[in-house]
Design a protein around this motif. Structure first.
Motif, short mmCIF file in Angstrom:
data_model
loop_
_atom_site.label_atom_id
_atom_site.label_comp_id
_atom_site.label_asym_id
_atom_site.label_seq_id
_atom_site.Cartn_x
_atom_site.Cartn_y
_atom_site.Cartn_z
N ALA A 46 0.83 -1.22 0.00
CA ALA A 46 0.00 0.00 0.00
C ALA A 46 0.86 1.26 0.00
O ALA A 46 0.63 2.19 -0.77
N GLY A 57 2.43 6.04 -4.55
CA GLY A 57 1.07 6.57 -4.47
C GLY A 57 0.92 7.55 -3.33
O GLY A 57 0.22 8.56 -3.44
N TYR A 68 4.29 2.82 -13.34
CA TYR A 68 4.89 2.81 -12.00
C TYR A 68 6.40 2.53 -12.08
O TYR A 68 7.19 3.12 -11.34
N PHE A 128 -6.03 3.34 -5.37
CA PHE A 128 -4.64 3.17 -5.80
C PHE A 128 -3.73 3.04 -4.57
O PHE A 128 -2.87 2.17 -4.49
N SER A 129 -3.95 3.93 -3.62
CA SER A 129 -3.06 3.98 -2.47
C SER A 129 -3.17 2.73 -1.61
O SER A 129 -2.18 2.25 -1.08
N SER A 167 -3.96 -0.16 -2.71
CA SER A 167 -3.74 -1.34 -3.58
C SER A 167 -4.98 -2.21 -3.64
O SER A 167 -4.88 -3.45 -3.62
N CYS A 217 -4.87 -7.27 -5.82
CA CYS A 217 -3.52 -7.38 -5.29
C CYS A 217 -3.57 -7.90 -3.86
O CYS A 217 -2.81 -8.79 -3.47
N1 PFF Z 1 -0.47 1.30 -3.40
C1 PFF Z 1 0.72 1.59 -4.14
C2 PFF Z 1 1.15 3.00 -3.87
O1 PFF Z 1 0.43 3.73 -3.18
O2 PFF Z 1 2.20 3.38 -4.37
C3 PFF Z 1 0.52 1.35 -5.63
C4 PFF Z 1 -0.14 0.05 -5.94
C5 PFF Z 1 0.46 -1.14 -5.57
C6 PFF Z 1 -1.37 0.05 -6.55
C7 PFF Z 1 -0.17 -2.35 -5.80
C8 PFF Z 1 -2.02 -1.13 -6.79
C9 PFF Z 1 -1.42 -2.32 -6.42
F1 PFF Z 1 -2.02 -3.44 -6.63
#
Ligand code: PFF
Length: 450
Positions: free
Chosen positions: A23, A27, A103, A225-226, A228, A233
């Motif tokens: 997580a 992001g 990313y 996104f943050s 995950s 995931c």
């Molecule tokens: N959550 C991660 C971040 O905030 O950078 C990005 C991310 C990782 C998004 C894994 C989605 C995921 F499945």
């Protein structure tokens, strides 16, 4: 039934650390401040926290329950629970691929800024104008960012190749506490800069006149996104949890850590933004232009800078590992590739996509999808469309389709934990999450305005 030689994670702390490792990443530190900056600061923060509470908690708990119950990758998990829902698993495969497509690029930038710090050249980042110029010159260069992207992808590959337990657990355990302390030090430093307090005011005092439908879409996308979530995931990760893992505590800890790191990043970035006179709406360059200015006010600036970018590399790495793992576990378990072969296929395909998206910032910037270059399209389509859509269907699945006793059994850790708010969880999953997500989508399409 757990497949015989499928890895599991150690104790509860490991579960929290690996999930938080996924997580907490770019992001929080790169994306959150620039999205908040584009959406007016304080009001965005409140809507963001609302999204975390109303959407983040139920969807994260559902993904944990689905993953640990099935002990399968996301496609296998949905297939084994209800065949018609298998496509939801494929959403996770596609989203992970597309997210890695941009990313890896930003992760590569952190490598570049780390080496610039180690060499001392960061001291040449003397003003916001110079910093912005250097950032643009680097990101639009046809070669250097691509080399960094490839290096980062290989770094991820190595950790994945070491295996789930050793690679992921060890790297996550190392990172969190140090990153935390560093952010606090930087926040204090940044607030003490001239006009730093104006930045805090921007970030903490809400100006609701700036709120539009897009603010809600951005906040929701950033929340997914943050954390995950919305792309399976956390299903993949929780498939490695063992029966002793406390799902509720793990979820609350991950959410608290993730939100705290995002808020701390805002407290680092915005005071400096106001101090050195950058527009908070500067977009993806915001953090890379602002941070060198903070470091250059500090004694031993390059040293601090090197340490910070090293931490950022590690934070990004624990997130790229999790995205990579979604794809590797899918190819290994569903397509019968050996883990080694699966990992190589993922690394090669995602690296090629990431190289194209890096080039789309410079040499290939004329190639546009709906007005956006490839890099921005990948970011927008995943965070603002695919993940919330995944969250919408995940909440419907968990609320309406998944056997209630499975959900209760997992969330209560097979009855050993009290789950007083289970009724509320089900109500959120059945009605609140789908309705809220649908409303935000329709609102942004201009179809449904209150
Ligand atoms: N959550 C991660 C971040 O905030 O950078 C990005 C991310 C990782 C998004 C894994 C989605 C995921 F499945």
């Amino acid at each position: 039934m757990v497949e015989k030689n499928r890895a599991t994670l150690g104790g509860r702390l490991s579960a929290v650390l690996v999930a938080a490792g996924s997580a907490v990443g770019l992001g929080n530190i790169w994306r959150f401040p620039y999205i908040a900056g584009e959406n007016g600061g304080g009001a965005f923060l409140i809507i963001y926290i609302g999204c975390i509470l109303l959407l983040g908690i139920p969807v994260l708990l559902s993904e944990f329950a689905i993953g640990r119950h099935t002990h399968k990758n996301s496609v296998g998990a949905y297939r084994s629970l209800s065949k018609p829902w298998t496509p939801l698993g494929y959403n996770s495969v596609i989203s992970s691929l597309l997210i890695l497509g941009f990313y890896f690029v930003v992760s590569g930038w952190t490598l570049e800024y780390f080496t610039t710090s180690v060499s001392g050249a960061i001291a040449e980042f003397t003003s916001s104008a110079v910093n912005a110029e250097k950032f643009t010159a680097f990101t639009t260069n046809p070669l250097r960012p691509i080399i960094c992207t490839i290096l980062f992808a290989l770094l991820t590959h190595i950790v994945i190749a070491l295996g789930v337990q050793k690679g992921i657990e060890r790297s996550s355990k190392l990172l969190m506490p140090v990153l935390f302390v560093m952010l606090i030090v930087l926040a204090v430093r940044s607030i003490m800069m001239p006009n730093g307090v104006d930045g805090l005011r921007f970030f903490f005092s809400p100006d609701f006149s700036k709120v539009t439908g897009k603010t809600f879409l951005d906040a929701m996308g950033q929340a997914f996104f943050s954390l995950s979530i919305g792309l399976g995931c956390m299903i993949t990760y929780s498939s490695y949890f063992n029966d002793r893992t406390n799902l509720q505590k793990t979820a609350y800890n991950v959410i608290a850590l993730d939100t705290l790191v995002a808020v701390l990043s805002g407290m680092v970035i915005f005071p400096a933004v106001f101090s050195v006179g950058i527009e908070p709406t500067a977009g993806p360059s915001l953090v890379f232009v602002t941070l060198p200015s903070i470091f250059n006010t500090m004694t031993f600036g390059p040293l601090w800078s090197a340490l910070f970018f090293l931490l950022l590399i590690l934070a990004a790495l624990t997130s790229t590992i999790s995205l990579h793992e979604v794809l590797t576990a899918y190819l290994h378990e569903e397509r019968n590739l050996s883990r080694t072969k699966a990992a190589w296929v993922v690394t090669i395909v995602t690296t090629l996509l990431a190289c194209a998206s890096s080039l789309s910032l410079g040499a290939w910037s004329d190639f546009r999808i709906c007005g956006l270059n490839l890099f921005d399209s990948l970011d927008f389509v995943t965070a603002n469309i695919l993940l919330p859509l995944g969250g919408f269907f995940t909440s419907i699945f968990a609320g309406w389709v998944l056997n209630r006793s499975i959900l209760r059994d997992e969330v209560s850790d097979h009855g050993s934990m009290k789950c007083r708010l289970f009724g509320l969880l089900v109500m959120l999953l059945r009605y609140v999450c789908p309705a809220l997500l649908l409303w935000i989508f329709l609102y942004n399409l201009g179809l449904f305005r209150l």
